[in-house]
Design an enzyme around this catalytic site. Sequence first.
Site, PDB file in Angstrom:
ATOM      1  CD  GLU A 199      49.248  42.415  41.790  1.00 35.93           C
ATOM      2  OE1 GLU A 199      49.763  42.126  40.704  1.00 35.93           O
ATOM      3  OE2 GLU A 199      48.074  42.824  41.902  1.00 35.93           O
ATOM      4  CB  ALA A 331      39.226  45.169  42.494  1.00 31.55           C
ATOM      5  CG  HIS A 366      41.128  46.031  35.644  1.00 29.51           C
ATOM      6  ND1 HIS A 366      41.837  46.951  34.911  1.00 29.51           N
ATOM      7  CD2 HIS A 366      42.038  45.459  36.480  1.00 29.51           C
ATOM      8  CE1 HIS A 366      43.103  46.939  35.285  1.00 29.51           C
ATOM      9  NE2 HIS A 366      43.243  46.034  36.242  1.00 29.51           N
ATOM     10  CD  GLU A 367      40.606  43.630  39.575  1.00 26.13           C
ATOM     11  OE1 GLU A 367      40.890  44.829  39.483  1.00 26.13           O
ATOM     12  OE2 GLU A 367      41.480  42.742  39.717  1.00 26.13           O
TER      13      GLU A 367
END
Length: 1020
Positions: A199, A331, A366-367
Amino acid sequence: MVRLLLLVSLGLCCLLASADRPPYKSSGIYEEEPQLPGASDLSGGVASDEIGVAPAQAVDERYRLPTTSIPIHYDLHLRTEIHRNERTFTGTVGIQLQVVQATDKLVMHNRGLVMSSAKVSSLPNGVTGAPTLIGDVQYSTDTTFEHITFTSPTILQPGTYLLEVAFQGRLATNDDGFYVSSYVADNGERRYLATTQFESTSARMAFPCYDEPGLKATFTVSITHSLSYKAISNMPQKTTTDIETDMRTTFFEKTPAMSTYLLAFVVSDFQLRLSGAQRVYVRPNAFNEATFALEAGVKILKVLDDHLGIPYDTYMPKLDQIAIPDFAAGAMENWGLVTYREQALLFNPAVSTYRGKTNVATTIAHEYAHQWFGNLVSPEWWEYIWLNEGFATLYEFYALDMAYPGQEYWELFNQQVIQYAMGQDGQASTRPMNWNAATPGEISALFDRVAYDKSGSVLNMMRHVLGDDNWKAGLKAYLTDRALQGAVDEQLYAGLQSAIEGKGVLPNGVTVAQIMRTWTNEAGYPVLNVRRSYDTGDVIISQERFYNDRKVPNTNIWMIPYNYVHQAKADFNEFDDFQWLATKAARIETTVPANEWIVFNKQQVGYYRVNYDEHNWELITNALHENWASIHRLNRAQLIDDAYWLARSGRLDLRVALRFMTYLRNEREYAPWTAANVALTYFNNRLRGTAEYHNFLIFVDALIEDIYSLLTIDAVSPDDTLLHKYLVQTISTWACSMGYTDCLMKTAALLKAEASGTGPAVHPDIASVTYCYGMRSALESEFQYLYRKMMNSKNLAERTMLIDSLGCSNNKEFLKAFLTTALGSGTGVEINYRADERRRVVQAIYSGGRTGVDALIEFLMDPALVNEFVSTLSTSTLNSALSAIASRTNNVEEMNKLNALITALGSRVNSQTAANLRTTAQANLDWVNGFEGLMLSNFLAEFAAETLLTTTAAPETTTVTAGPTTTTTTPSSAVTTTTGPTSVTTTVVQTTTEEDDGAATIGLSIAALLVSITVHLLMG
């Protein structure tokens, strides 16, 4: 009673951080303005499609791929011999694709790969049929747009085809694409691994592909690697085949349809911990630090499964986590294989702090939220990246709070997300949530605080407006409808709307889309102005865009959900009473008595600031002086943060804001003190080194005296809550910075006892404050002890904390010697630093206080040392250090030192950079005589004078204590006070910081802000 602090030589620059770790739709508010209950329009106008909507920006569409073909499936094979540190890799990829418009050109993305061969075949019977060879294809690359064009020998009519390509590349060294990382084993050997970070636009560094988020396809991956290593990827291992004598090929199951940026693979010798379908991979010498990550992952996935109503294993059979030693972001949510920097995944109870544990937990949450928001449903284009990051930011706290009820994680959201977002989003340069981008650089820049914190705040506001049950139902509808596809913002709105139809949740005729467009297409955010008519009870509310540093007339209109409480009805926990402001202004009829305060925006769930007339501010201030708990803690924090920023923007008299802050003498909770920390840090940075600084310290001393006396700073109890630990760190940092003898002696004693072996190791939860302030008066033996402790540690989070603490030293010779270790010089042996740790040493020294800044200046004045500095750390690190020095320049003497350094550096500093440095420093010098500086100085002088009247008479002899040593002086008219927890000392202020990262992608800041050393007594 407050002590009078008379100070002369003071130095600290404080750095606030949080953290961590940045096509437009031309849509208006609504076609026809609905009638909203409870408010009458005062604006005389109607919100339209044009008012306040940010203009569409031009982007270079040539970076986008043509739409003549789309991918269906990738069959990717890679070979790496990373076990022997071989940086070259080879690969083949077979891409099944659909031609949708006749063409002879198949255009994809490529960055840095070299093609060996390519051929194209037709698939007349579809993807399951045998291919029919058409022939070899020609290929050409465009490095500007990062395209590779495969030209077929014939025109390809609409249909299904197979493109087969062989290629080779080199593993990157910048933590991007397919790259190399390493770690040092217990035997001292450096071991290498190959890993990925795709990403947003770097899958093209590993194989030629359609590298856009909306172009989803399935993948089968196989990797050839050493027998001594293991390969993992998004999907479970299917089978392995040993080839040659020492190599093996690992084959993986086929993935669901997914974006290229979510593909991941790692080849390493890591070990794993397992619980059901979840695994955590770590380097072998960190095996025992993976336990908490596995536990948290299991809990968080379970609550997200239940909350969203779409179990994770509906689409993916396993979920791995892996800690990568070299990792640029916090991350990465790769579907089924989440990669982390080590500090965001590893937790060692013996050395990791409560902040470190919180960072691990929030990052995992979050991930894991991304597994739905971003992976199952991806943004159609990067314009809508907030559909990923906004939800992940919200759920990093919300899901964690559900997974660990009673642990107070949700209480962090307002300060670490909402208030932080507003501080950034109040800049004139901010952008809307929906914002187009084309180039890789533009796309990367979209991963900012708007995508993360603002978007998470706006989504949290809508969650409260719709109610939890409707919110969950709406999200399930959205995720189900768009599963395995791309999405745009309007599809989210449709899903949420479907959950509230016919329920009367919103005013008649108002839709979720109409509301959300005003927040997603509008840059910035509003301030809600509240003006009371004390005779009638009526309240006039109005809105305008808020800017941090100015008051600018504007026509912006948001649809603002508001509610309020007043003194006799302080129902802060009820959220079923939202009303709406959809025009510039409106009148509200109330029956609130004139002698009662009124507070808008319960618990600050709305993403806007609130300003009141001065009398209402006075009523609130008086009420909190009488009973500090009479207003909800999150609203107290909101009031502090709003008052501070309103004053800075010119909307509120600074004296009103400062008078309000005086109630903090009685404050006992984390949230308000964290908000106050932002304001106090700003004032500290501006006044340090000026004649007015001692009055500021008197002010801070008055605020913290009582709360400090109630806290234990040199021990940790098993009963201490998370928020209590945050509070202790904030207050103890200020207390030690203020020169509280009790604080300085305790921190020095704890460090000395550990270093000498006469006491236990300092508890991790108080280590950052203890080591930093213990280092202020540390002897060389204690400095060397902490340095060796850092060098021997294999826990990267602990190493970072120890580097920061070493930068707190007040001994310039210690600091300059510390700098030489960052260059790898002065010892005759290789210094075991990572590259980012070398830069961290520099940062720790200039952030440690004025002594550190002066040490850095003297170091850089040496031509030989500056040459080595640039050679080892780069010119950009030098420029960052110079910028830090300039921003910490507050008086003429410091300006002279800056100018001397610029002169000494000669051609290493170009004329524009030199001018910028001087401009920054001069602005600091000018500020104190500007309007804001004069207002602040006037208030502080009055406050100090009032304090002096209540201070006991001074004895002839004054004892000034700094750490464990005591110096006695007898000036002709020395002044001291002896009440409270300490006698008078001189010092500089350091403040605590919030480590975000929550957002998981968010880049990281220093955990503690460090102070200067010199202690002087102002002589009468």
